[in-house]
Design a protein around this motif. Structure first.
Motif, PDB file in Angstrom:
ATOM      1  N   LEU A   1      -6.452  -8.772  11.620  1.00 27.94           N
ATOM      2  CA  LEU A   1      -7.032  -7.448  11.397  1.00 27.94           C
ATOM      3  C   LEU A   1      -6.315  -6.387  12.222  1.00 27.94           C
TER       4      LEU A   1
ATOM      5  N   ALA B   1      -2.652  -6.114  10.630  1.00 20.69           N
ATOM      6  CA  ALA B   1      -2.677  -5.543   9.271  1.00 20.69           C
ATOM      7  C   ALA B   1      -3.242  -4.132   9.281  1.00 20.69           C
ATOM      8  N   GLY B   2      -4.142  -3.856  10.241  1.00 18.13           N
ATOM      9  CA  GLY B   2      -4.882  -2.603  10.169  1.00 18.13           C
ATOM     10  C   GLY B   2      -4.412  -1.518  11.108  1.00 18.13           C
TER      11      GLY B   2
ATOM     12  N   THR C   1      -0.087  -0.124  10.083  1.00 16.07           N
ATOM     13  CA  THR C   1      -0.107   0.429   8.724  1.00 16.07           C
ATOM     14  C   THR C   1      -0.756   1.810   8.700  1.00 16.07           C
ATOM     15  N   THR C   2      -1.917   1.933   9.362  1.00 13.62           N
ATOM     16  CA  THR C   2      -2.644   3.202   9.314  1.00 13.62           C
ATOM     17  C   THR C   2      -1.958   4.255  10.180  1.00 13.62           C
TER      18      THR C   2
ATOM     19  N   LEU D   1       0.188   7.445  -0.385  1.00 12.40           N
ATOM     20  CA  LEU D   1       0.308   5.979  -0.505  1.00 12.40           C
ATOM     21  C   LEU D   1       1.304   5.603  -1.602  1.00 12.40           C
TER      22      LEU D   1
ATOM     23  N   VAL E   1       3.613   0.199   3.621  1.00  9.95           N
ATOM     24  CA  VAL E   1       4.113  -1.160   3.344  1.00  9.95           C
ATOM     25  C   VAL E   1       5.103  -1.076   2.186  1.00  9.95           C
TER      26      VAL E   1
ATOM     27  N   GLY F   1       0.237   1.012  -3.172  1.00 13.92           N
ATOM     28  CA  GLY F   1       0.238   1.143  -1.718  1.00 13.92           C
ATOM     29  C   GLY F   1      -0.583   0.088  -0.990  1.00 13.92           C
TER      30      GLY F   1
ATOM     31  N   GLY G   1      -1.211  -2.952  -2.417  1.00 12.24           N
ATOM     32  CA  GLY G   1      -0.992  -4.198  -3.139  1.00 12.24           C
ATOM     33  C   GLY G   1      -1.821  -4.211  -4.417  1.00 12.24           C
TER      34      GLY G   1
ATOM     35  N   CYS H   1      -5.572  -5.057  -0.466  1.00 11.12           N
ATOM     36  CA  CYS H   1      -5.897  -4.793   0.947  1.00 11.12           C
ATOM     37  C   CYS H   1      -7.403  -4.768   1.225  1.00 11.12           C
TER      38      CYS H   1
ATOM     39  N   GLY I   1      -8.703  -3.766   3.994  1.00 11.14           N
ATOM     40  CA  GLY I   1      -9.076  -2.604   4.806  1.00 11.14           C
ATOM     41  C   GLY I   1      -8.830  -1.270   4.118  1.00 11.14           C
TER      42      GLY I   1
ATOM     43  N   LEU J   1     -11.286   1.649   4.787  1.00 12.32           N
ATOM     44  CA  LEU J   1     -11.211   2.149   6.169  1.00 12.32           C
ATOM     45  C   LEU J   1      -9.941   2.978   6.358  1.00 12.32           C
TER      46      LEU J   1
HETATM   47  C1  HEM Z   1      -2.655   2.581   5.264  1.00 12.23           C
HETATM   48  C2  HEM Z   1      -3.071   1.441   5.778  1.00 12.23           C
HETATM   49  C3  HEM Z   1      -2.870   0.113   5.099  1.00 12.23           C
HETATM   50  C4  HEM Z   1      -1.942  -0.262   4.169  1.00 12.23           C
HETATM   51  C5  HEM Z   1      -0.844   0.587   3.523  1.00 12.23           C
HETATM   52  C6  HEM Z   1      -2.200  -1.643   3.864  1.00 12.23           C
HETATM   53  C7  HEM Z   1      -1.483  -2.383   2.939  1.00 12.23           C
HETATM   54  C8  HEM Z   1      -1.798  -3.674   2.564  1.00 12.23           C
HETATM   55  C9  HEM Z   1      -1.129  -4.413   1.520  1.00 12.23           C
HETATM   56  C10 HEM Z   1       0.045  -3.895   0.682  1.00 12.23           C
HETATM   57  C11 HEM Z   1      -1.721  -5.623   1.445  1.00 12.23           C
HETATM   58  C12 HEM Z   1      -1.392  -6.745   0.436  1.00 12.23           C
HETATM   59  C13 HEM Z   1      -0.670  -7.863   1.134  1.00 12.23           C
HETATM   60  C14 HEM Z   1      -0.315  -8.989   0.173  1.00 12.23           C
HETATM   61  O1  HEM Z   1      -0.555  -8.885  -1.040  1.00 12.23           O
HETATM   62  O2  HEM Z   1       0.224  -9.997   0.651  1.00 12.23           O
HETATM   63  C15 HEM Z   1      -2.756  -5.674   2.462  1.00 12.23           C
HETATM   64  C16 HEM Z   1      -3.564  -6.758   2.720  1.00 12.23           C
HETATM   65  C17 HEM Z   1      -4.475  -6.801   3.751  1.00 12.23           C
HETATM   66  N1  HEM Z   1      -4.867  -5.774   4.548  1.00 12.23           N
HETATM   67 FE1  HEM Z   1      -4.138  -3.895   4.518  1.00 12.23          FE
HETATM   68  N2  HEM Z   1      -3.252  -2.079   4.617  1.00 12.23           N
HETATM   69  C18 HEM Z   1      -3.698  -1.032   5.379  1.00 12.23           C
HETATM   70  C19 HEM Z   1      -4.759  -1.023   6.265  1.00 12.23           C
HETATM   71  C20 HEM Z   1      -5.542  -2.104   6.559  1.00 12.23           C
HETATM   72  C21 HEM Z   1      -6.674  -2.118   7.483  1.00 12.23           C
HETATM   73  C22 HEM Z   1      -7.203  -0.865   8.213  1.00 12.23           C
HETATM   74  C23 HEM Z   1      -7.121  -3.390   7.552  1.00 12.23           C
HETATM   75  C24 HEM Z   1      -8.254  -4.000   8.318  1.00 12.23           C
HETATM   76  C25 HEM Z   1      -9.082  -3.348   9.071  1.00 12.23           C
HETATM   77  C26 HEM Z   1      -6.300  -4.188   6.649  1.00 12.23           C
HETATM   78  C27 HEM Z   1      -6.450  -5.542   6.442  1.00 12.23           C
HETATM   79  C28 HEM Z   1      -5.792  -6.249   5.466  1.00 12.23           C
HETATM   80  C29 HEM Z   1      -6.001  -7.685   5.231  1.00 12.23           C
HETATM   81  C30 HEM Z   1      -6.942  -8.589   6.004  1.00 12.23           C
HETATM   82  C31 HEM Z   1      -5.186  -8.025   4.148  1.00 12.23           C
HETATM   83  C32 HEM Z   1      -5.044  -9.404   3.509  1.00 12.23           C
HETATM   84  C33 HEM Z   1      -5.915  -9.476   2.280  1.00 12.23           C
HETATM   85  C34 HEM Z   1      -5.754 -10.801   1.556  1.00 12.23           C
HETATM   86  O3  HEM Z   1      -4.705 -11.445   1.651  1.00 12.23           O
HETATM   87  O4  HEM Z   1      -6.699 -11.184   0.839  1.00 12.23           O
HETATM   88  N3  HEM Z   1      -5.363  -3.381   6.064  1.00 12.23           N
HETATM   89  N4  HEM Z   1      -2.797  -4.448   3.108  1.00 12.23           N
END
Ligand code: HEM
Length: 197
Positions: free
Chosen positions: A13, A16-17, A20-21, A57, A63, A119, A121, A127, A129, A132
């Motif tokens: 968390l 990933a979180g 990115t943000t 995005l 990403v 943006g 996925g 995503c 998050g 948030l």
């Molecule tokens: C602008 C901010 C963010 C962007 C651009 C972003 C982008 C992404 C992308 C592209 C994926 C897909 C990954 C994949 O398919 O392998 C992803 C997955 C994920 N993101 Fe984000 N993310 C952001 C913010 C956050 C935040 C704030 C959190 C948590 C508080 C978070 C938690 C996660 C998690 C746990 C996954 C995995 C989901 C899964 O595999 O089922 N992300 N994110």
């Protein structure tokens, strides 16, 4: 959950979180400083921030690609077969600028209609998050637009972090005349008040 599951979930968390943000907000401010007309509109049109963050995005995504996929079966894409078990890299940033999908894709246009970007996925790993991250950018960028008086980029382009997956400036150097006091209690109330109250 076991202790190991808890620790690895916390690490996931945070990783990933966080960056990115950070990058969404920094890429967003950079884009706004390069488009002063949109920055000016944001000061007077509070609702603009919703489509603006979606356009960020798409246009300047934090990403850029995902390299950890492989084909579960033979996949036919426009006559080309990707054989089962082949490694696949999904270049989300290119998909979000596909000229076959988006008109004038290299233009930053917060008024763009039908902006279904990649943006965050897509599919089962979409995503976790995203809501948030959207709220963080929707709060941070208007606050910066309102409070920074006459902001100017010092270095354009800025120096980027050396990470091909997560794209964002190492620092975003900005000159300004002053920082105006925070006045927008309405935004704070909307965001922080629990839903049941
Ligand atoms: C602008 C901010 C963010 C962007 C651009 C972003 C982008 C992404 C992308 C592209 C994926 C897909 C990954 C994949 O398919 O392998 C992803 C997955 C994920 N993101 Fe984000 N993310 C952001 C913010 C956050 C935040 C704030 C959190 C948590 C508080 C978070 C938690 C996660 C998690 C746990 C996954 C995995 C989901 C899964 O595999 O089922 N992300 N994110």
């Amino acid at each position: 959950m076991s202790r190991a599951d808890l620790v690895s979930t916390c690490v996931l968390l945070l990783v990933a979180g966080h960056e990115t943000t950070v990058n969404l907000i920094a890429n967003g401010m950079l884009t706004l400083l390069r488009h002063p007309d949109v920055l000016g509109r944001l000061r007077h049109e509070p609702d603009l921030i919703i489509p603006l963050v979606e356009e960020l995005l798409r246009y300047e995504p934090p990403v850029h690609f995902l390299a950890n996929r492989s084909a579960l079966e033979d996949i036919d894409i426009a006559g080309t077969i990707i054989p089962r078990r082949s490694p696949i890299t999904l270049v989300l940033a290119a998909g979000s600028r596909d000229p076959g999908r988006f008109r004038d894709p290299d233009r930053f246009d917060p008024d763009r209609a039908d902006n279904a970007h990649l943006g965050f996925g897509s599919g089962i790993h979409y995503c976790f998050g995203a809501p948030l991250a959207r709220v963080e950018a929707q709060v941070a960028l208007p606050a910066l637009a309102r409070r920074l008086v006459n902001p100017r980029l010092v270095t354009d382009p800025p120096t980027y972090r050396p990470n091909p997956v997560l794209r964002g400036p190492r620092h975003l150097l900005v000159d300004l005349d002053a920082v105006a006091p925070a006045t927008d209690t309405a935004t704070r109330e909307r965001v922080h008040r629990p839903a049941h109250r």
